[in-house]
Design a protein around this motif. Structure first.
Motif, PDB file in Angstrom:
ATOM      1  N   PRO A  49      24.162  10.884   3.337  1.00  0.00           N
ATOM      2  CA  PRO A  49      23.455  10.609   5.029  1.00  0.00           C
ATOM      3  C   PRO A  49      25.146   8.949   5.219  1.00  0.00           C
ATOM      4  O   PRO A  49      25.227   7.828   4.785  1.00  0.00           O
ATOM      5  N   ILE A  50      24.904   9.545   7.022  1.00  0.00           N
ATOM      6  CA  ILE A  50      26.605   8.824   7.116  1.00  0.00           C
ATOM      7  C   ILE A  50      25.733   8.134   8.341  1.00  0.00           C
ATOM      8  O   ILE A  50      25.065   8.553   9.190  1.00  0.00           O
ATOM      9  N   HIS A  51      25.836   6.379   8.320  1.00  0.00           N
ATOM     10  CA  HIS A  51      24.846   6.252  10.120  1.00  0.00           C
ATOM     11  C   HIS A  51      26.146   6.219  10.706  1.00  0.00           C
ATOM     12  O   HIS A  51      26.804   5.705  11.532  1.00  0.00           O
ATOM     13  N   LEU A  52      25.391   7.395  11.779  1.00  0.00           N
ATOM     14  CA  LEU A  52      26.237   7.717  13.397  1.00  0.00           C
ATOM     15  C   LEU A  52      25.497   6.607  13.916  1.00  0.00           C
ATOM     16  O   LEU A  52      27.252   6.921  15.597  1.00  0.00           O
ATOM     17  N   GLY A  53      24.904   6.219  14.214  1.00  0.00           N
ATOM     18  CA  GLY A  53      24.608   5.359  15.307  1.00  0.00           C
ATOM     19  C   GLY A  53      23.533   4.418  15.326  1.00  0.00           C
ATOM     20  O   GLY A  53      22.833   4.115  14.417  1.00  0.00           O
ATOM     21  N   ARG A  54      22.738   4.411  16.526  1.00  0.00           N
ATOM     22  CA  ARG A  54      21.433   3.825  16.701  1.00  0.00           C
ATOM     23  C   ARG A  54      20.454   4.158  18.793  1.00  0.00           C
ATOM     24  O   ARG A  54      21.803   4.280  19.423  1.00  0.00           O
ATOM     25  N   PHE A  55      19.550   3.985  18.591  1.00  0.00           N
ATOM     26  CA  PHE A  55      18.692   3.830  19.112  1.00  0.00           C
ATOM     27  C   PHE A  55      18.346   2.181  19.759  1.00  0.00           C
ATOM     28  O   PHE A  55      17.535   1.770  19.203  1.00  0.00           O
ATOM     29  N   GLU A  56      19.317   1.960  21.068  1.00  0.00           N
ATOM     30  CA  GLU A  56      18.576   0.794  21.268  1.00  0.00           C
ATOM     31  C   GLU A  56      17.129   1.272  22.111  1.00  0.00           C
ATOM     32  O   GLU A  56      17.385   1.380  23.667  1.00  0.00           O
ATOM     33  N   HIS A  57      16.315   0.231  22.057  1.00  0.00           N
ATOM     34  CA  HIS A  57      14.376   0.009  22.638  1.00  0.00           C
ATOM     35  C   HIS A  57      14.771  -0.542  23.454  1.00  0.00           C
ATOM     36  O   HIS A  57      14.528  -1.606  23.011  1.00  0.00           O
ATOM     37  N   ARG A  58      14.245  -0.795  24.649  1.00  0.00           N
ATOM     38  CA  ARG A  58      14.209  -2.404  25.895  1.00  0.00           C
ATOM     39  C   ARG A  58      12.385  -3.076  24.399  1.00  0.00           C
ATOM     40  O   ARG A  58      11.601  -2.500  24.846  1.00  0.00           O
ATOM     41  N   GLY A  59      12.568  -4.021  24.626  1.00  0.00           N
ATOM     42  CA  GLY A  59      11.755  -4.510  23.897  1.00  0.00           C
ATOM     43  C   GLY A  59      11.273  -4.268  22.596  1.00  0.00           C
ATOM     44  O   GLY A  59      10.067  -5.143  21.842  1.00  0.00           O
ATOM     45  N   HIS A  60      12.151  -3.405  22.337  1.00  0.00           N
ATOM     46  CA  HIS A  60      11.809  -2.877  20.639  1.00  0.00           C
ATOM     47  C   HIS A  60      12.783  -2.929  19.438  1.00  0.00           C
ATOM     48  O   HIS A  60      13.595  -2.781  19.811  1.00  0.00           O
ATOM     49  N   PRO A  61      12.846  -3.075  18.266  1.00  0.00           N
ATOM     50  CA  PRO A  61      13.878  -2.985  17.205  1.00  0.00           C
ATOM     51  C   PRO A  61      14.444  -1.638  17.403  1.00  0.00           C
ATOM     52  O   PRO A  61      13.965  -0.374  17.864  1.00  0.00           O
ATOM     53  N   SER A  62      15.793  -1.204  17.192  1.00  0.00           N
ATOM     54  CA  SER A  62      16.435  -0.755  17.450  1.00  0.00           C
ATOM     55  C   SER A  62      16.168   0.385  15.977  1.00  0.00           C
ATOM     56  O   SER A  62      15.994   0.185  14.923  1.00  0.00           O
ATOM     57  N   THR A  63      16.409   1.355  16.796  1.00  0.00           N
ATOM     58  CA  THR A  63      16.537   2.962  15.372  1.00  0.00           C
ATOM     59  C   THR A  63      17.668   2.987  15.381  1.00  0.00           C
ATOM     60  O   THR A  63      18.383   3.698  16.414  1.00  0.00           O
ATOM     61  N   ASP A  64      17.669   3.295  14.058  1.00  0.00           N
ATOM     62  CA  ASP A  64      19.057   3.615  12.787  1.00  0.00           C
ATOM     63  C   ASP A  64      19.597   5.037  13.143  1.00  0.00           C
ATOM     64  O   ASP A  64      18.501   6.088  13.427  1.00  0.00           O
ATOM     65  N   TYR A  65      20.122   6.078  13.547  1.00  0.00           N
ATOM     66  CA  TYR A  65      20.384   6.964  13.688  1.00  0.00           C
ATOM     67  C   TYR A  65      21.458   7.643  12.330  1.00  0.00           C
ATOM     68  O   TYR A  65      22.407   7.799  12.988  1.00  0.00           O
TER      69      TYR A  65
END
Length: 242
Positions: A93-109
């Motif tokens: 698995p390779i860390h591709l990036g993240r999803f940044e959510h307003r008011g919530h922790p980011s989710t790894d992609y």
């Protein structure tokens, strides 16, 4: 905003798997030892997409070059996009990036290797002005990592995951709920689109890609081998759709 009646894309996404083949419209062997895999219209959830992805990966395994056709791909499930990345990037698995959510922790992609057959030969990705969202993600990330060259037209420019919300008066709206950040670039393709490495009309993209791959005669056969990994259970959806 639109009437509550589902869009044409959603209508197709909800049809049975035997009519859609898990989001894969066709898999074709091309002259010169190449393989074409076309994704259309959207990436369904992993539990519906994975059997077709595994079958396509087995079909492509012996080819000396792969063409991924996203010219009619309008997006779909981000977890399924992670499976496609895992197919092309290998068993780790390779860390591709993240999803940044307003008011919530980011989710790894992270790329997901659960397709089980990992492709290592050269790749070309075809795009059009209609390639959108999750389809753009495949083109953008693979290009940014230097894994594939993109051939065709500048894409639409929809990078952020969305959710659907009901409104009064039998209407609904589709609103971005997160910001995509790709690690290789620190940004995304929102409002810009993906710029191809080889710019050409969409209806000529396959011809250009085939010519480019035909020029790679020096690629050793070992680059076209695959590594089989044991299939695992499909996880529940962890991220929003495109």
């Amino acid at each position: 905003m639109r009437p509550t009646r589902p869009s044409v894309v959603q209508d197709i996404a909800d049809t049975p798997d035997d009519a859609r083949a898990g989001g894969i419209h066709q898999v074709e062997s091309l002259v010169g030892g190449l393989c074409l895999v076309e994704f259309h219209p959207v990436f369904p959830a992993p539990d519906r997409a994975l059997p077709a992805l595994r079958a396509a990966a087995r079909r492509a395994a012996g080819s000396r070059g792969l063409v991924i056709d996203l010219r009619r791909c309008f997006g779909g499930d981000t977890d399924t996009a992670a499976l496609i990345h895992g197919w092309l990037l290998g068993p780790t698995p390779i860390h591709l990036g993240r999803f940044e959510h307003r008011g919530h922790p980011s989710t790894d992609y992270v790329s997901d290797p659960d397709v089980g057959a990992h492709y290592g030969a050269p790749v070309r990705v075809l795009t059009s002005a209609g390639t959108f969202s999750g389809g753009e993600d495949i083109a953008y990330v693979q290009q940014a990592l230097g894994r594939a060259r993109v051939v065709g037209e500048q894409t639409c420019g929809g990078a952020h995951p969305v959710e659907h919300f009901s409104l009064p008066g039998d209407h609904s709206c589709q609103i971005p709920v997160a910001r995509s950040v790709i690690e290789a670039t620190g940004g995304n393709w929102e409002g810009i689109g993906v710029t191809p490495d080889t710019v050409c009309p969409a209806d000529r993209a396959l011809d250009h890609a085939r010519r480019e791959l035909a020029d790679l005669d020096a690629v050793p056969p070992r680059h076209a081998t695959i590594t089989e990994t044991a299939p695992t259970a499909v996880p529940a959806r962890s991220r929003p759709e495109w």
